[in-house]
Design a protein around this motif. Structure first.
Motif, PDB file in Angstrom:
ATOM      1  N   MET A   1       0.854  -1.180   0.000  1.00 17.93           N
ATOM      2  CA  MET A   1       0.000   0.000   0.000  1.00 17.93           C
ATOM      3  C   MET A   1       0.897   1.240   0.000  1.00 17.93           C
ATOM      4  SD  MET A   1      -2.852   0.840   2.800  1.00 17.93           S
ATOM      5  CE  MET A   1      -4.037   2.069   2.556  1.00 17.93           C
ATOM      6  N   LEU A   2       0.545   2.220  -0.800  1.00 20.12           N
ATOM      7  CA  LEU A   2       1.297   3.475  -0.841  1.00 20.12           C
ATOM      8  C   LEU A   2       0.979   4.331   0.379  1.00 20.12           C
ATOM      9  CD1 LEU A   2       0.839   4.590  -4.563  1.00 20.12           C
ATOM     10  CD2 LEU A   2       2.961   3.892  -3.459  1.00 20.12           C
ATOM     11  N   PRO A   3       1.976   4.915   1.019  1.00 24.05           N
ATOM     12  CA  PRO A   3       1.695   5.811   2.160  1.00 24.05           C
ATOM     13  C   PRO A   3       1.094   7.121   1.669  1.00 24.05           C
ATOM     14  CG  PRO A   3       4.055   5.725   1.713  1.00 24.05           C
ATOM     15  CD  PRO A   3       3.406   4.748   0.765  1.00 24.05           C
ATOM     16  N   PHE A   4       0.048   7.574   2.328  1.00 23.60           N
ATOM     17  CA  PHE A   4      -0.647   8.809   1.956  1.00 23.60           C
ATOM     18  C   PHE A   4      -0.417   9.832   3.053  1.00 23.60           C
ATOM     19  CE2 PHE A   4      -4.555  11.424   2.007  1.00 23.60           C
ATOM     20  CZ  PHE A   4      -4.426  11.985   0.755  1.00 23.60           C
ATOM     21  N   GLY A   5      -0.020  11.069   2.676  1.00 22.27           N
ATOM     22  CA  GLY A   5       0.271  12.027   3.722  1.00 22.27           C
ATOM     23  C   GLY A   5      -0.067  13.470   3.457  1.00 22.27           C
ATOM     24  N   LEU A   6      -0.478  13.835   2.222  1.00 22.30           N
ATOM     25  CA  LEU A   6      -0.675  15.257   1.916  1.00 22.30           C
ATOM     26  C   LEU A   6      -1.828  15.449   0.940  1.00 22.30           C
ATOM     27  CD1 LEU A   6       0.407  18.246   1.994  1.00 22.30           C
ATOM     28  CD2 LEU A   6       1.861  17.607   0.075  1.00 22.30           C
ATOM     29  N   VAL A   7      -2.716  16.376   1.280  1.00 23.18           N
ATOM     30  CA  VAL A   7      -3.768  16.847   0.385  1.00 23.18           C
ATOM     31  C   VAL A   7      -3.403  18.274   0.029  1.00 23.18           C
ATOM     32  CG1 VAL A   7      -6.210  17.483   0.196  1.00 23.18           C
ATOM     33  CG2 VAL A   7      -5.554  15.414   1.434  1.00 23.18           C
ATOM     34  N   VAL A   8      -3.423  18.627  -1.274  1.00 20.23           N
ATOM     35  CA  VAL A   8      -3.054  19.971  -1.708  1.00 20.23           C
ATOM     36  C   VAL A   8      -4.261  20.635  -2.370  1.00 20.23           C
ATOM     37  CG1 VAL A   8      -1.539  21.356  -3.171  1.00 20.23           C
ATOM     38  CG2 VAL A   8      -0.640  19.305  -2.039  1.00 20.23           C
ATOM     39  N   LEU A   9      -4.576  21.830  -1.909  1.00 21.62           N
ATOM     40  CA  LEU A   9      -5.614  22.657  -2.530  1.00 21.62           C
ATOM     41  C   LEU A   9      -4.923  23.763  -3.312  1.00 21.62           C
ATOM     42  CD1 LEU A   9      -8.080  23.167   0.468  1.00 21.62           C
ATOM     43  CD2 LEU A   9      -8.158  21.413  -1.311  1.00 21.62           C
ATOM     44  N   ASP A  52      -1.403  29.532  -9.798  1.00 19.40           N
ATOM     45  CA  ASP A  52      -0.628  29.986 -10.956  1.00 19.40           C
ATOM     46  C   ASP A  52       0.802  29.447 -10.941  1.00 19.40           C
ATOM     47  OD1 ASP A  52      -2.854  31.390 -11.799  1.00 19.40           O
ATOM     48  OD2 ASP A  52      -2.189  33.285 -10.933  1.00 19.40           O
ATOM     49  N   GLU A  53       1.232  28.871  -9.803  1.00 24.16           N
ATOM     50  CA  GLU A  53       2.587  28.341  -9.663  1.00 24.16           C
ATOM     51  C   GLU A  53       2.653  26.823  -9.853  1.00 24.16           C
ATOM     52  OE1 GLU A  53       5.280  30.338  -9.060  1.00 24.16           O
ATOM     53  OE2 GLU A  53       3.966  32.085  -9.120  1.00 24.16           O
ATOM     54  N   VAL A  54       1.495  26.167  -9.944  1.00 24.16           N
ATOM     55  CA  VAL A  54       1.445  24.712 -10.038  1.00 24.16           C
ATOM     56  C   VAL A  54       1.888  24.258 -11.428  1.00 24.16           C
ATOM     57  CG1 VAL A  54      -0.071  22.691  -9.925  1.00 24.16           C
ATOM     58  CG2 VAL A  54      -0.415  24.607  -8.346  1.00 24.16           C
ATOM     59  N   LYS A  55       2.766  23.263 -11.459  1.00 26.98           N
ATOM     60  CA  LYS A  55       3.214  22.679 -12.730  1.00 26.98           C
ATOM     61  C   LYS A  55       3.113  21.173 -12.622  1.00 26.98           C
ATOM     62  CE  LYS A  55       6.265  26.309 -14.009  1.00 26.98           C
ATOM     63  NZ  LYS A  55       6.242  27.383 -14.336  1.00 26.98           N
ATOM     64  N   PRO A  56       2.510  20.516 -13.592  1.00 23.59           N
ATOM     65  CA  PRO A  56       1.789  21.095 -14.706  1.00 23.59           C
ATOM     66  C   PRO A  56       0.514  21.803 -14.229  1.00 23.59           C
ATOM     67  CG  PRO A  56       1.447  18.726 -14.681  1.00 23.59           C
ATOM     68  CD  PRO A  56       2.433  19.043 -13.588  1.00 23.59           C
ATOM     69  N   ALA A  57       0.009  22.692 -15.056  1.00 17.12           N
ATOM     70  CA  ALA A  57      -1.181  23.468 -14.694  1.00 17.12           C
ATOM     71  C   ALA A  57      -2.338  22.520 -14.356  1.00 17.12           C
ATOM     72  CB  ALA A  57      -1.576  24.392 -15.843  1.00 17.12           C
ATOM     73  N   PRO A  58      -3.054  22.810 -13.265  1.00 18.03           N
ATOM     74  CA  PRO A  58      -4.149  21.931 -12.848  1.00 18.03           C
ATOM     75  C   PRO A  58      -5.375  22.061 -13.747  1.00 18.03           C
ATOM     76  CG  PRO A  58      -4.023  23.822 -11.396  1.00 18.03           C
ATOM     77  CD  PRO A  58      -2.860  23.930 -12.342  1.00 18.03           C
ATOM     78  N   ALA A  59      -6.105  20.960 -13.862  1.00 21.59           N
ATOM     79  CA  ALA A  59      -7.407  20.970 -14.536  1.00 21.59           C
ATOM     80  C   ALA A  59      -8.470  21.143 -13.452  1.00 21.59           C
ATOM     81  CB  ALA A  59      -7.619  19.662 -15.278  1.00 21.59           C
ATOM     82  N   GLY A  60      -9.661  21.463 -13.855  1.00 23.06           N
ATOM     83  CA  GLY A  60     -10.745  21.611 -12.879  1.00 23.06           C
ATOM     84  C   GLY A  60     -10.785  23.022 -12.332  1.00 23.06           C
ATOM     85  N   GLY A  61     -11.734  23.267 -11.475  1.00 24.97           N
ATOM     86  CA  GLY A  61     -11.890  24.598 -10.923  1.00 24.97           C
ATOM     87  C   GLY A  61     -12.367  24.547  -9.491  1.00 24.97           C
TER      88      GLY A  61
END
Length: 122
Positions: A1-9, A52-61
């Motif tokens: 199982m992959l360890p999960f530790g961060l949610v980014v908004l 505006d700093e996220v790479k690659p640019a995020p999809a969605g809104g």
């Protein structure tokens, strides 16, 4: 199982979002820079990243992501709703009984959904 530790908004205004989440979570960031802030939100971390700093640019809104906060009773859900209304949070869904339990939804400054719910007993 992959360890999960961060949610980014992804956020538009890092200062406004930092202020909002500082008040919501009642804690200070553990990391902070001009375009990224990270809060402890056990068992994971919550990151805020200037979109505006996220790479690659995020999809969605705005509203494409939802953070859920689980309570132990419908009364706790109702109490949080009343508190968040007093604090001026934008409410997208008033408290109501749904198939999965009692819930309401508020919005953060970027329109990300904050659902508070008391699941139905199993």
């Amino acid at each position: 199982m992959l360890p999960f530790g961060l949610v980014v908004l992804y956020v538009k205004d890092i200062a406004a979002s930092t202020h909002f989440y500082r008040g919501l979570l009642g804690t200070e960031p553990v990391e902070s820079s001009a375009n990224f802030v990270m809060f402890p939100m056990p068992p994971v971390m919550l990151g805020l990243w200037v979109q505006d700093e996220v790479k690659p640019a995020p999809a969605g809104g705005p509203g494409a992501l939802e953070l859920d906060f689980t309570m132990d009773s419908a009364k706790a859900v109702t109490d949080f709703h009343a508190e968040w209304v007093k604090r001026g949070f934008r409410i997208a869904q008033a408290p109501e009984k749904m198939d999965f339990g009692h819930t309401f939804v508020a919005l953060d400054p970027d329109g990300h959904r904050l659902r508070v719910l008391a699941p139905n007993p199993s």
